[in-house]
Design a protein around this motif. Structure first.
Motif, PDB file in Angstrom:
ATOM      1  N   LEU A   1      -4.828  -5.554   1.605  1.00 51.50           N
ATOM      2  CA  LEU A   1      -4.814  -6.561   0.545  1.00 51.50           C
ATOM      3  C   LEU A   1      -4.038  -6.050  -0.671  1.00 51.50           C
ATOM      4  O   LEU A   1      -3.211  -6.757  -1.245  1.00 51.50           O
ATOM      5  CB  LEU A   1      -6.251  -6.895   0.143  1.00 51.50           C
TER       6      LEU A   1
ATOM      7  N   GLU B   1      -8.982  -3.410   5.425  1.00 55.01           N
ATOM      8  CA  GLU B   1      -8.657  -4.707   4.840  1.00 55.01           C
ATOM      9  C   GLU B   1      -8.300  -4.589   3.360  1.00 55.01           C
ATOM     10  O   GLU B   1      -7.385  -5.245   2.875  1.00 55.01           O
ATOM     11  CB  GLU B   1      -9.830  -5.673   5.021  1.00 55.01           C
TER      12      GLU B   1
ATOM     13  N   SER C   1      -5.298 -14.642   2.847  1.00 56.51           N
ATOM     14  CA  SER C   1      -5.797 -13.294   3.118  1.00 56.51           C
ATOM     15  C   SER C   1      -7.020 -12.980   2.266  1.00 56.51           C
ATOM     16  O   SER C   1      -7.965 -12.328   2.729  1.00 56.51           O
ATOM     17  CB  SER C   1      -4.694 -12.266   2.852  1.00 56.51           C
TER      18      SER C   1
ATOM     19  N   PHE D   1     -10.688 -11.878   3.581  1.00 55.78           N
ATOM     20  CA  PHE D   1     -11.294 -10.653   3.054  1.00 55.78           C
ATOM     21  C   PHE D   1     -12.674 -10.946   2.471  1.00 55.78           C
ATOM     22  O   PHE D   1     -13.640 -10.211   2.725  1.00 55.78           O
ATOM     23  CB  PHE D   1     -10.368 -10.073   1.989  1.00 55.78           C
TER      24      PHE D   1
END
Length: 321
Positions: A299, A295, A274, A278
Motif C-alpha cells: 500500500l 499488504e 486497494s 486493505f
C-alpha cells in the motif's frame, strides 16, 4: 505538497521512497482562452512554501542515513557491537548521498522570512546531528564494503560502533522532532494552498491533484508508528472516507474535462480500491497490521508511486492552462 516521509512504521515499510513531496510555488500561466490576468499567488504563502520546500529537500535527501542505519542494525547486535562472525555482515551499510546543495538551501531558509523559530531551530539541530553521523556512516560503509575487518580483526568496526550508536540516536531523535514540526506546518499550509489554488483557478486539475494527495497522506498517517501493531480503525476509516470523497470530486471534474488528469486519475482510483481491500483484511485481523502480511508495504509503495505521478500531473496541468 504531499508529505511522504515517516520515521515510524511508515519509514520501516518503505523508507527509501517516503519523504516530503514539495509544494509547487509557481505563478500560474495565463489560461489560453481567458483574456483576464491570472490572480497571483499570495506572496506570504509562497514564502512559507519556499521555506518548507527547502527543508523538505533536505529531509528527503538525508533519509538515506536512516536507511543506512537500519541496514546496519539489521545484522549487528546493537548492544554487543560487531564481531566479524555475523551471518549477514556482507549487508554492511548504504552509502550516503551528496547533500551539499540541500544543506545550503536549508541553512539559507533558516535565516529567511517568514520566521518560524521552533521549526528553524529544529532544522538547525537536525543538520548538526546529521553532520555528526554522516562521516561515521561513510567510514563504516567503506570499511565493510572493503572487508577491512578481515585485516584488523574488527578493531575499527568496534570503534566505529561505539561512536555511531549515540550519534545515530541523536540523529533519529532530531529527525523525529523535525518531522513533528514539519507535519504541523504542513497541515496548515495544505489548507491555505488548496484555498489559494481554488481562488486563482477554481477547482481545477491542480486543485484536484492537491486535494487528492492531501487526503492520501492522511491515510498513510493513519498507519501506526513503527514498532506498534494496532491500527486506529476509526482514524483509518475517517481517512479512507476523506480520500473516497476526493476521488468522487475527481469524477465530477472529469465530467467537465474528460481529458484532464488522464495520467493521475486511474492510479488514484485504483489506490482507493486497494485501500478498501486493505481495510477489509485489517477488519478480519481486528486491526493488527502484522496479520495482513505485506499488504501495508504494498500500500505504501503504491502511495509513493502516486506521489511521483502527482508531481508529473501537476506540471502537465500547468502546461495545459
Amino acid at each position: 505538497m504531499t508529505m511522504t516521509f515517516h520515521a515510524s512504521l511508515r519509514s520501516g515499510l518503505a523508507a527509501a521512497a517516503i519523504g516530503f513531496f514539495a509544494v509547487a510555488a509557481v505563478t500560474p500561466m495565463p489560461a489560453r482562452a481567458q483574456p483576464a490576468p491570472a490572480v497571483q499567488q499570495d506572496p506570504a504563502l509562497a514564502a512559507e512554501i519556499g521555506k518548507v520546500n527547502a527543508y523538505t529537500g533536505l529531509m528527503n535527501r538525508t533519509l538515506r542515513a536512516v536507511e543506512s542505519w537500519q541496514r546496519y542494525a539489521s545484522w549487528v547486535d546493537m548492544r554487543r557491537g560487531p564481531t566479524g562472525r555475523e551471518r549477514y555482515i556482507s549487508y554492511g551499510l548504504y552509502s550516503l548521498y551528496d547533500v551539499t546543495r540541500e544543506l545550503a538551501a536549508a541553512r539559507q531558509a533558516m535565516v529567511s522570512p517568514p520566521e518560524r523559530p521552533a521549526l528553524d531551530e529544529a532544522v538547525g539541530r537536525y543538520i548538526l546531528a546529521y553532520e555528526a553521523l554522516a562521516p561515521l556512516i561513510t567510514r563504516a560503509e567503506r570499511y565493510y564494503d572493503r572487508q577491512d575487518y578481515r585485516d584488523d580483526r574488527m578493531a575499527e568496526g568496534r570503534a566505529l560502533h561505539e561512536q555511531m550508536v549515540p550519534a545515530a540516536q541523536e540523529f533519529l531523535a532530531a529527525r523525529a522532532a523535525l518531522e513533528g514540526q514539519m507535519r504541523a506546518m504542513r497541515a496548515d499550509l495544505d489548507l491555505r494552498e488548496l484555498a489559494d489554488i481554488e481562488a486563482r483557478e477554481g477547482r481545477s486539475a491542480r486543485w484536484q491533484i492537491r486535494n487528492t494527495m492531501i487526503q492520501a497522506r492522511a491515510v498513510i498517517n493513519a498507519l501506526p508508528p513503527r514498532g506498534q501493531r494496532q491500527v486506529d480503525m476509526a482514524a483509518l476509516d475517517e481517512a479512507i472516507a476523506g480520500y473516497s470523497a476526493a476521488i468522487r470530486e475527481i469524477d465530477r471534474y472529469k465530467e467537465r474535462d474528460p481529458q484532464g488528469l488522464s495520467m493521475f486519475e486511474g492510479r488514484a482510483s485504483s489506490w482507493l480500491g486497494s485501500l478498501r481491500e486493505f481495510r477489509q483484511k485489517l477488519g478480519r485481523s481486528r486491526g493488527d497490521i502484522r496479520r495482513v502480511g505485506n499488504e501495508a508495504t504494498w500500500l505504501v509503495n503504491n502511495y509513493n508511486m502516486l506521489v511521483s505521478l502527482a508531481g508529473t500531473a501537476m506540471s502537465m496541468s500547468r502546461m495545459r492552462r
